[in-house]
Design a protein around this motif. Structure first.
Motif, PDB file in Angstrom:
ATOM      1  N   ALA A 123       0.823  -1.209   0.000  1.00 26.04           N
ATOM      2  CA  ALA A 123       0.000   0.000   0.000  1.00 26.04           C
ATOM      3  C   ALA A 123       0.855   1.257   0.000  1.00 26.04           C
ATOM      4  CB  ALA A 123      -0.931  -0.007   1.213  1.00 26.04           C
ATOM      5  N   PHE A 124       1.946   1.233   0.749  1.00 26.40           N
ATOM      6  CA  PHE A 124       2.818   2.404   0.822  1.00 26.40           C
ATOM      7  C   PHE A 124       3.525   2.643  -0.507  1.00 26.40           C
ATOM      8  CE2 PHE A 124       6.782   4.600   1.952  1.00 26.40           C
ATOM      9  CZ  PHE A 124       6.257   5.685   2.637  1.00 26.40           C
ATOM     10  N   LEU A 125       4.018   1.559  -1.109  1.00 26.61           N
ATOM     11  CA  LEU A 125       4.744   1.705  -2.366  1.00 26.61           C
ATOM     12  C   LEU A 125       3.826   2.099  -3.517  1.00 26.61           C
ATOM     13  CD1 LEU A 125       7.219  -1.298  -2.174  1.00 26.61           C
ATOM     14  CD2 LEU A 125       7.708   1.104  -1.811  1.00 26.61           C
ATOM     15  N   ALA A 126       2.522   1.772  -3.398  1.00 23.84           N
ATOM     16  CA  ALA A 126       1.591   2.140  -4.460  1.00 23.84           C
ATOM     17  C   ALA A 126       1.465   3.658  -4.584  1.00 23.84           C
ATOM     18  CB  ALA A 126       0.222   1.524  -4.188  1.00 23.84           C
ATOM     19  N   ALA A 127       1.712   4.373  -3.473  1.00 19.34           N
ATOM     20  CA  ALA A 127       1.635   5.837  -3.500  1.00 19.34           C
ATOM     21  C   ALA A 127       2.981   6.486  -3.770  1.00 19.34           C
ATOM     22  CB  ALA A 127       1.069   6.335  -2.164  1.00 19.34           C
ATOM     23  N   SER A 128       3.998   5.693  -4.037  1.00 19.27           N
ATOM     24  CA  SER A 128       5.353   6.212  -4.242  1.00 19.27           C
ATOM     25  C   SER A 128       5.646   6.337  -5.734  1.00 19.27           C
ATOM     26  CB  SER A 128       6.375   5.277  -3.592  1.00 19.27           C
ATOM     27  OG  SER A 128       6.057   5.062  -2.229  1.00 19.27           O
ATOM     28  N   PRO A 129       6.637   7.155  -6.110  1.00 19.85           N
ATOM     29  CA  PRO A 129       7.007   7.272  -7.531  1.00 19.85           C
ATOM     30  C   PRO A 129       7.483   5.926  -8.086  1.00 19.85           C
ATOM     31  CG  PRO A 129       7.988   9.040  -6.237  1.00 19.85           C
ATOM     32  CD  PRO A 129       7.409   8.069  -5.256  1.00 19.85           C
ATOM     33  N   PRO A 130       6.849   5.405  -9.120  1.00 20.33           N
ATOM     34  CA  PRO A 130       7.246   4.090  -9.644  1.00 20.33           C
ATOM     35  C   PRO A 130       8.707   4.034 -10.076  1.00 20.33           C
ATOM     36  CG  PRO A 130       5.146   4.805 -10.574  1.00 20.33           C
ATOM     37  CD  PRO A 130       5.711   5.977  -9.847  1.00 20.33           C
ATOM     38  N   LEU A 131       9.204   5.113 -10.678  1.00 25.05           N
ATOM     39  CA  LEU A 131      10.586   5.103 -11.157  1.00 25.05           C
ATOM     40  C   LEU A 131      11.573   4.951 -10.008  1.00 25.05           C
ATOM     41  CD1 LEU A 131      12.558   5.338 -13.496  1.00 25.05           C
ATOM     42  CD2 LEU A 131      12.463   7.825 -13.273  1.00 25.05           C
ATOM     43  N   LEU A 132      11.241   5.532  -8.844  1.00 21.85           N
ATOM     44  CA  LEU A 132      12.135   5.426  -7.696  1.00 21.85           C
ATOM     45  C   LEU A 132      12.183   3.990  -7.179  1.00 21.85           C
ATOM     46  CD1 LEU A 132      13.890   7.447  -6.124  1.00 21.85           C
ATOM     47  CD2 LEU A 132      12.095   7.519  -4.394  1.00 21.85           C
ATOM     48  N   ILE A 133      11.039   3.326  -7.167  1.00 23.62           N
ATOM     49  CA  ILE A 133      10.990   1.922  -6.743  1.00 23.62           C
ATOM     50  C   ILE A 133      11.778   1.059  -7.725  1.00 23.62           C
ATOM     51  CG2 ILE A 133       9.487  -0.004  -6.162  1.00 23.62           C
ATOM     52  CD1 ILE A 133       9.333   2.475  -4.318  1.00 23.62           C
ATOM     53  N   GLN A 134      11.622   1.324  -9.019  1.00 20.18           N
ATOM     54  CA  GLN A 134      12.379   0.569 -10.013  1.00 20.18           C
ATOM     55  C   GLN A 134      13.881   0.833  -9.876  1.00 20.18           C
ATOM     56  OE1 GLN A 134      10.794   1.436 -13.890  1.00 20.18           O
ATOM     57  NE2 GLN A 134       8.703   0.939 -13.285  1.00 20.18           N
ATOM     58  N   ALA A 135      14.227   2.054  -9.456  1.00 20.33           N
ATOM     59  CA  ALA A 135      15.649   2.379  -9.278  1.00 20.33           C
ATOM     60  C   ALA A 135      16.272   1.532  -8.178  1.00 20.33           C
ATOM     61  CB  ALA A 135      15.805   3.859  -8.961  1.00 20.33           C
ATOM     62  N   VAL A 136      15.554   1.382  -7.061  1.00 20.36           N
ATOM     63  CA  VAL A 136      16.063   0.539  -5.973  1.00 20.36           C
ATOM     64  C   VAL A 136      16.179  -0.903  -6.441  1.00 20.36           C
ATOM     65  CG1 VAL A 136      15.676  -0.203  -3.603  1.00 20.36           C
ATOM     66  CG2 VAL A 136      15.010   2.087  -4.298  1.00 20.36           C
ATOM     67  N   ALA A 137      15.171  -1.377  -7.178  1.00 19.48           N
ATOM     68  CA  ALA A 137      15.237  -2.730  -7.711  1.00 19.48           C
ATOM     69  C   ALA A 137      16.428  -2.877  -8.655  1.00 19.48           C
ATOM     70  CB  ALA A 137      13.936  -3.068  -8.436  1.00 19.48           C
ATOM     71  N   GLY A 138      16.685  -1.833  -9.462  1.00 17.13           N
ATOM     72  CA  GLY A 138      17.823  -1.891 -10.376  1.00 17.13           C
ATOM     73  C   GLY A 138      19.143  -1.988  -9.650  1.00 17.13           C
ATOM     74  N   LEU A 139      19.277  -1.236  -8.543  1.00 16.50           N
ATOM     75  CA  LEU A 139      20.498  -1.338  -7.741  1.00 16.50           C
ATOM     76  C   LEU A 139      20.672  -2.742  -7.183  1.00 16.50           C
ATOM     77  CD1 LEU A 139      20.378   2.042  -5.772  1.00 16.50           C
ATOM     78  CD2 LEU A 139      21.882   1.462  -7.681  1.00 16.50           C
ATOM     79  N   ALA A 140      19.566  -3.343  -6.764  1.00 17.40           N
ATOM     80  CA  ALA A 140      19.628  -4.698  -6.217  1.00 17.40           C
ATOM     81  C   ALA A 140      20.041  -5.714  -7.269  1.00 17.40           C
ATOM     82  CB  ALA A 140      18.269  -5.078  -5.626  1.00 17.40           C
ATOM     83  N   LEU A 141      19.758  -5.398  -8.539  1.00 18.33           N
ATOM     84  CA  LEU A 141      20.019  -6.369  -9.607  1.00 18.33           C
ATOM     85  C   LEU A 141      21.326  -6.117 -10.351  1.00 18.33           C
ATOM     86  CD1 LEU A 141      16.413  -6.596 -11.057  1.00 18.33           C
ATOM     87  CD2 LEU A 141      17.617  -8.359  -9.768  1.00 18.33           C
ATOM     88  N   LEU A 142      22.050  -5.054  -9.996  1.00 17.43           N
ATOM     89  CA  LEU A 142      23.307  -4.775 -10.692  1.00 17.43           C
ATOM     90  C   LEU A 142      24.308  -5.918 -10.547  1.00 17.43           C
ATOM     91  CD1 LEU A 142      23.951  -0.967 -10.076  1.00 17.43           C
ATOM     92  CD2 LEU A 142      23.581  -2.117 -12.273  1.00 17.43           C
ATOM     93  N   SER A 143      24.412  -6.486  -9.349  1.00 18.75           N
ATOM     94  CA  SER A 143      25.341  -7.604  -9.160  1.00 18.75           C
ATOM     95  C   SER A 143      24.901  -8.818  -9.970  1.00 18.75           C
ATOM     96  CB  SER A 143      25.443  -7.962  -7.675  1.00 18.75           C
ATOM     97  OG  SER A 143      24.176  -8.331  -7.158  1.00 18.75           O
ATOM     98  N   SER A 144      23.591  -9.040 -10.071  1.00 20.93           N
ATOM     99  CA  SER A 144      23.092 -10.144 -10.891  1.00 20.93           C
ATOM    100  C   SER A 144      23.405  -9.906 -12.358  1.00 20.93           C
ATOM    101  CB  SER A 144      21.583 -10.310 -10.690  1.00 20.93           C
ATOM    102  OG  SER A 144      21.279 -10.642  -9.355  1.00 20.93           O
ATOM    103  N   LEU A 145      23.266  -8.638 -12.809  1.00 20.10           N
ATOM    104  CA  LEU A 145      23.608  -8.312 -14.188  1.00 20.10           C
ATOM    105  C   LEU A 145      25.085  -8.548 -14.449  1.00 20.10           C
ATOM    106  CD1 LEU A 145      22.899  -7.105 -16.963  1.00 20.10           C
ATOM    107  CD2 LEU A 145      23.322  -4.840 -15.986  1.00 20.10           C
ATOM    108  N   ALA A 146      25.940  -8.120 -13.508  1.00 25.84           N
ATOM    109  CA  ALA A 146      27.384  -8.311 -13.686  1.00 25.84           C
ATOM    110  C   ALA A 146      27.733  -9.794 -13.765  1.00 25.84           C
ATOM    111  CB  ALA A 146      28.139  -7.640 -12.537  1.00 25.84           C
ATOM    112  N   ALA A 147      27.134 -10.593 -12.877  1.00 28.20           N
ATOM    113  CA  ALA A 147      27.416 -12.025 -12.887  1.00 28.20           C
ATOM    114  C   ALA A 147      26.913 -12.674 -14.170  1.00 28.20           C
ATOM    115  CB  ALA A 147      26.770 -12.691 -11.672  1.00 28.20           C
ATOM    116  N   ALA A 148      25.725 -12.254 -14.631  1.00 24.80           N
ATOM    117  CA  ALA A 148      25.176 -12.835 -15.853  1.00 24.80           C
ATOM    118  C   ALA A 148      26.031 -12.477 -17.066  1.00 24.80           C
ATOM    119  CB  ALA A 148      23.736 -12.353 -16.055  1.00 24.80           C
ATOM    120  N   LEU A 149      26.469 -11.217 -17.161  1.00 24.14           N
ATOM    121  CA  LEU A 149      27.328 -10.820 -18.278  1.00 24.14           C
ATOM    122  C   LEU A 149      28.668 -11.542 -18.237  1.00 24.14           C
ATOM    123  CD1 LEU A 149      26.651  -6.973 -18.439  1.00 24.14           C
ATOM    124  CD2 LEU A 149      26.024  -8.684 -20.148  1.00 24.14           C
ATOM    125  N   SER A 150      29.212 -11.693 -17.037  1.00 27.56           N
ATOM    126  CA  SER A 150      30.483 -12.402 -16.896  1.00 27.56           C
ATOM    127  C   SER A 150      30.353 -13.846 -17.372  1.00 27.56           C
ATOM    128  CB  SER A 150      30.948 -12.353 -15.444  1.00 27.56           C
ATOM    129  OG  SER A 150      32.134 -13.099 -15.275  1.00 27.56           O
TER     130      SER A 150
END
Length: 401
Positions: free
Chosen positions: A318-345
């Motif tokens: 409920a709280f995140l539904a009222a938050s800027p979607p791009l900001l939530i996606q940004a946090v998710a993107g930070l969480a996935l950077l290591s996964s992206l690096a490992a996948a590219l490697s």
């Protein structure tokens, strides 16, 4: 004296794996729960349905962690499919809305069960070249990992503190970098987000039943790719982590259990459950205990923590539904950077598969849809096709005299 010393040693033997398991659960939850909520919402779920889905999956993987590790005395860890929800976030809402997504979840769960029951299916999934699977995953993650940069350009006052907190965490406390970023995000949102009247009504923990609808569009666009992504990017790497640490449980029963759990949670909006890959290393590795025979309590502790965190899912949605979607996606993107690096490697490590892997990556990242089938599937087809073409007619070099 010896009795006291042995008692203290015994307590220490349990304390270390319990702390490792609790850490794995907190890191796993805090790193990607925003991604789960964003993905379910993007697929057409209401905030209440997204919260119900997250809570249900938390309960499912909590029970799996406790029951399986207790029964086998092996540190088998379970988690939700982070690559799966990353893929779901890129697909969007299908024909039939969220009930059709729930139907696709059940199809993916059924295929996972069949993989455990029918050996040729497991061998077929295992035959997907690792560089191609990694390239497909990297292509899916790319757009999400660009979100932090886009957020800085669109809302610098909100995004820059989060990015800075993550960077400092990577420098001084790498393991806690993403939870620190999530904490800073929570503080930023708490001080800037204004919930509309009644936004919290019905946001307390509640199971929201969903009657699944089976549509060909959702099955092809979501169900089949989700199955492939879950098996190739979670279940098989999860087994590899266990094997690397000296544990060889039978995979078939584990696949069946995760498939049954995934099918059950789909009726309440939950996506797939599977073997943990990243956090599994914490529970199965030396961090849990120097003696690998004493590491099995770690997933049990992780399961308890997941069960404790489950009730907060609906409120977070409920709280995140009222938050800027791009900001939530940004946090998710930070969480996935290591996964992206490992996948590219993993995708680019071997020279003979590099070009097919790049083709898979480019096709998947393009986001194309052909005949109603999404880009990850076509990326897989393109990469494997190119790999077979390059290897066609190759003969082994003659032995030197």
């Amino acid at each position: 004296m010896s009795t006291t010393a042995s008692t203290a040693q015994g307590q220490h033997d349990y304390f270390q794996p319990i702390m490792a398991g609790a850490l794995a659960a907190v890191v796993g939850y805090a790193s990607t729960f925003t991604l789960v909520l964003a993905a379910l919402t993007a697929a057409g779920a209401s905030p209440q349905q997204a919260g119900s889905g997250l809570m249900t999956v938390c309960i499912a993987i909590g029970i799996l962690n406790i029951a399986v590790s207790w029964r086998l005395k092996v540190p088998v860890s379970f988690a939700w499919s982070t690559p799966g929800v990353a893929f779901l976030l890129t697909v969007g809402e299908p024909v039939g809305s969220f009930p059709a997504v729930a139907g696709a979840f059940i199809v993916a769960a059924g295929l996972i069960i069949l993989t455990g029951l029918i050996r040729p299916l497991a061998r077929l999934i295992a035959a997907i070249p690792a560089p191609i699977a990694n390239a497909m995953l990297a292509g899916m993650l790319l757009s999400l990992c660009l979100a932090p940069i886009n957020a800085v350009a669109a809302m610098p006052l909100l995004a820059l503190p989060i990015l800075l907190a993550w960077a400092l965490g990577m420098r001084f406390a790498r393991r806690y970098a993403v939870p620190i970023a999530v904490l800073v995000t929570g503080i930023m949102l708490a001080t800037t987000t204004h919930l509309p009247p009644g936004a919290l009504d019905g946001s307390w923990p509640a199971f929201v039943p969903i009657l699944p609808v089976f549509t060909l569009d959702a099955i092809i666009r979501i169900g089949l790719p989700l199955y492939i992504v879950t098996m190739a990017s979670q279940n098989l790497p999860g087994l590899a982590v266990l094997q690397a640490n000296g544990f060889t449980p039978r995979p078939a029963p584990l696949f069946v259990l995760t498939g049954l759990a995934s099918a059950a949670t789909a009726f309440f909006g939950g996506h797939t459950s599977n073997l943990a890959a990243i956090t599994a290393a914490i529970c199965a590795g030396p961090e849990a205990h120097p003696d690998r025979n004493r590491r099995w309590p770690a997933p049990i502790a992780a399961g308890v923590v997941y069960l404790l965190m489950a009730p907060g899912a609906s409120l977070a949605a409920a709280f995140l539904a009222a938050s800027p979607p791009l900001l939530i996606q940004a946090v998710a993107g930070l969480a996935l950077l290591s996964s992206l690096a490992a996948a590219l490697s993993g995708a680019l490590a071997a020279e003979d598969t590099r070009l097919p892997a790049v083709l898979t990556f480019a096709t998947t990242a393009s986001g194309i849809t052909i005949a109603g089938v999404g880009a990850p599937f076509w990326g897989l087809v393109a990469g494997i096709g190119m790999l077979l073409l390059l290897r066609l007619g190759l003969k082994p070099a003659p032995a030197r005299p």
